[in-house]
Scaffold this motif. Sequence first.
Motif, short mmCIF file in Angstrom:
data_model
loop_
_atom_site.label_atom_id
_atom_site.label_comp_id
_atom_site.label_asym_id
_atom_site.label_seq_id
_atom_site.Cartn_x
_atom_site.Cartn_y
_atom_site.Cartn_z
N GLY A 128 -6.65 18.50 129.70
CA GLY A 128 -7.65 19.57 129.70
C GLY A 128 -8.45 19.58 130.99
O GLY A 128 -8.72 18.54 131.59
N ARG A 129 -8.85 20.77 131.38
CA ARG A 129 -9.63 20.92 132.62
C ARG A 129 -11.03 20.33 132.43
O ARG A 129 -11.72 20.63 131.46
N ASP A 130 -11.42 19.49 133.35
CA ASP A 130 -12.76 18.89 133.40
C ASP A 130 -13.09 18.00 132.20
O ASP A 130 -14.26 17.71 131.95
N VAL A 131 -12.09 17.58 131.43
CA VAL A 131 -12.36 16.75 130.26
C VAL A 131 -12.93 15.39 130.68
O VAL A 131 -13.90 14.91 130.08
N ALA A 132 -12.37 14.79 131.71
CA ALA A 132 -12.88 13.49 132.18
C ALA A 132 -14.33 13.60 132.63
O ALA A 132 -15.16 12.74 132.32
N GLU A 133 -14.64 14.70 133.34
CA GLU A 133 -16.02 14.90 133.82
C GLU A 133 -17.00 15.13 132.68
O GLU A 133 -18.19 14.91 132.82
N GLY A 169 -16.97 13.55 129.85
CA GLY A 169 -16.98 12.37 128.98
C GLY A 169 -15.96 12.43 127.87
O GLY A 169 -16.15 11.82 126.81
N GLY A 170 -14.86 13.16 128.10
CA GLY A 170 -13.79 13.24 127.10
C GLY A 170 -13.91 14.41 126.14
O GLY A 170 -13.03 14.63 125.31
N TRP A 171 -14.98 15.19 126.25
CA TRP A 171 -15.19 16.32 125.34
C TRP A 171 -14.35 17.52 125.78
O TRP A 171 -14.25 17.81 126.97
N PHE A 172 -13.77 18.22 124.81
CA PHE A 172 -13.08 19.48 125.08
C PHE A 172 -13.42 20.47 123.96
O PHE A 172 -13.76 20.08 122.85
N HIS A 173 -13.35 21.74 124.29
CA HIS A 173 -13.72 22.80 123.36
C HIS A 173 -12.48 23.50 122.82
O HIS A 173 -11.56 23.80 123.58
N LYS A 174 -12.46 23.74 121.52
CA LYS A 174 -11.38 24.51 120.89
C LYS A 174 -11.98 25.31 119.75
O LYS A 174 -12.74 24.77 118.93
N THR A 175 -11.62 26.58 119.66
CA THR A 175 -12.01 27.38 118.50
C THR A 175 -10.93 27.21 117.42
O THR A 175 -9.81 26.77 117.71
N ALA A 176 -11.27 27.61 116.20
CA ALA A 176 -10.28 27.57 115.11
C ALA A 176 -9.09 28.45 115.45
O ALA A 176 -7.94 28.08 115.16
N ASP A 177 -9.34 29.61 116.09
CA ASP A 177 -8.23 30.49 116.48
C ASP A 177 -7.33 29.83 117.51
O ASP A 177 -6.10 29.97 117.45
N GLN A 178 -7.93 29.13 118.47
CA GLN A 178 -7.12 28.43 119.48
C GLN A 178 -6.27 27.34 118.85
O GLN A 178 -5.09 27.20 119.16
N TRP A 179 -6.87 26.55 117.95
CA TRP A 179 -6.10 25.51 117.26
C TRP A 179 -4.94 26.15 116.49
O TRP A 179 -3.84 25.63 116.48
N GLU A 180 -5.21 27.28 115.84
CA GLU A 180 -4.16 27.92 115.05
C GLU A 180 -3.04 28.44 115.95
O GLU A 180 -1.86 28.29 115.63
N ARG A 181 -3.41 29.05 117.08
CA ARG A 181 -2.38 29.53 118.02
C ARG A 181 -1.53 28.39 118.55
O ARG A 181 -0.33 28.55 118.75
N GLU A 182 -2.13 27.23 118.78
CA GLU A 182 -1.41 26.10 119.35
C GLU A 182 -0.61 25.32 118.32
O GLU A 182 0.48 24.83 118.64
N THR A 183 -1.14 25.17 117.11
CA THR A 183 -0.52 24.29 116.12
C THR A 183 0.06 25.01 114.91
O THR A 183 0.90 24.45 114.21
N GLY A 184 -0.42 26.22 114.63
CA GLY A 184 -0.02 26.91 113.41
C GLY A 184 -0.84 26.51 112.20
O GLY A 184 -0.65 27.04 111.11
N LEU A 185 -1.76 25.57 112.37
CA LEU A 185 -2.61 25.13 111.26
C LEU A 185 -3.67 26.18 110.95
O LEU A 185 -4.37 26.64 111.86
N SER A 186 -3.79 26.57 109.68
CA SER A 186 -4.82 27.52 109.27
C SER A 186 -6.19 26.84 109.40
O SER A 186 -6.28 25.61 109.56
N ALA A 187 -7.25 27.64 109.31
CA ALA A 187 -8.61 27.08 109.40
C ALA A 187 -8.82 26.02 108.32
O ALA A 187 -9.42 24.96 108.58
N LYS A 188 -8.31 26.26 107.12
CA LYS A 188 -8.46 25.29 106.02
C LYS A 188 -7.67 24.01 106.33
O LYS A 188 -8.17 22.90 106.10
N GLU A 189 -6.46 24.16 106.83
CA GLU A 189 -5.65 22.99 107.20
C GLU A 189 -6.30 22.21 108.34
O GLU A 189 -6.28 20.97 108.34
N GLN A 190 -6.88 22.92 109.29
CA GLN A 190 -7.59 22.26 110.40
C GLN A 190 -8.76 21.45 109.87
O GLN A 190 -8.96 20.30 110.28
N ALA A 191 -9.54 22.05 108.97
CA ALA A 191 -10.70 21.36 108.42
C ALA A 191 -10.28 20.07 107.70
O ALA A 191 -10.92 19.02 107.87
#
Length: 201
Positions: free
Chosen positions: A52-57, A59-81
């Motif tokens: 991820g871009r700038d993740v090291a800077e 402190g290891g944090w990265f941002h993802k929305t539920a929609d982004q997780w779903e687009r990348e993994t196919g996991l629904s919001a409930k499955e993600q939770a």
Amino acid sequence: MERSAIDMSREMARLWPLLGRHIAFHRRLVDLTRNVKAALLLSQSIYWTRHGRDVAERGGWFHKTADQWERETGLSAKEQAHARECLRRLALLDEQRAGLPARLHFRLDLERLAAQLSEVLGKCPDAWDWRDHAELLRRLGPSHAYHRVLAGVTGGVLPALLLSRGLTLSRARLLRASNLWFTRVGVQWSDELGLSRREQE
């Protein structure tokens, strides 16, 4: 009528680009999480922690929305939770809301993950650098290509994982033996993907 090896090769060549980019699904993470979907989310979290871009800077944090997780993994919001809850219970994933507007950010506890991976491997925890790609791959063990697009085709992550593996096996078989047929029993699917008998069915 039986298809020729040339026809099957052409079909596979047309199909493969349609699958798009894949996620490296690390089977060993199923042993760690005891949950295939949590292992998939963890596999992708490891990817973003490393790439991820700038993740090291940050402190290891990265941002993802539920929609982004779903687009990348196919996991629904409930499955993600559910997957995130599993990873939080193992103290592997930290979450915080930050920024304006507040957005959910994630961070892997790399030391804890290293210790738990060592435990899965039956080894004493030792210090190692996550930036050492070869060592990271050794500890994560073999990975399998998961094609997220297949979750839309099959209606879920688990059948998509199974189909992804089947397509990879078919492609390899076609290259070696000029046919698409391969054999697998339930134990082999479980060994390779971590899917229980029920999840396979």
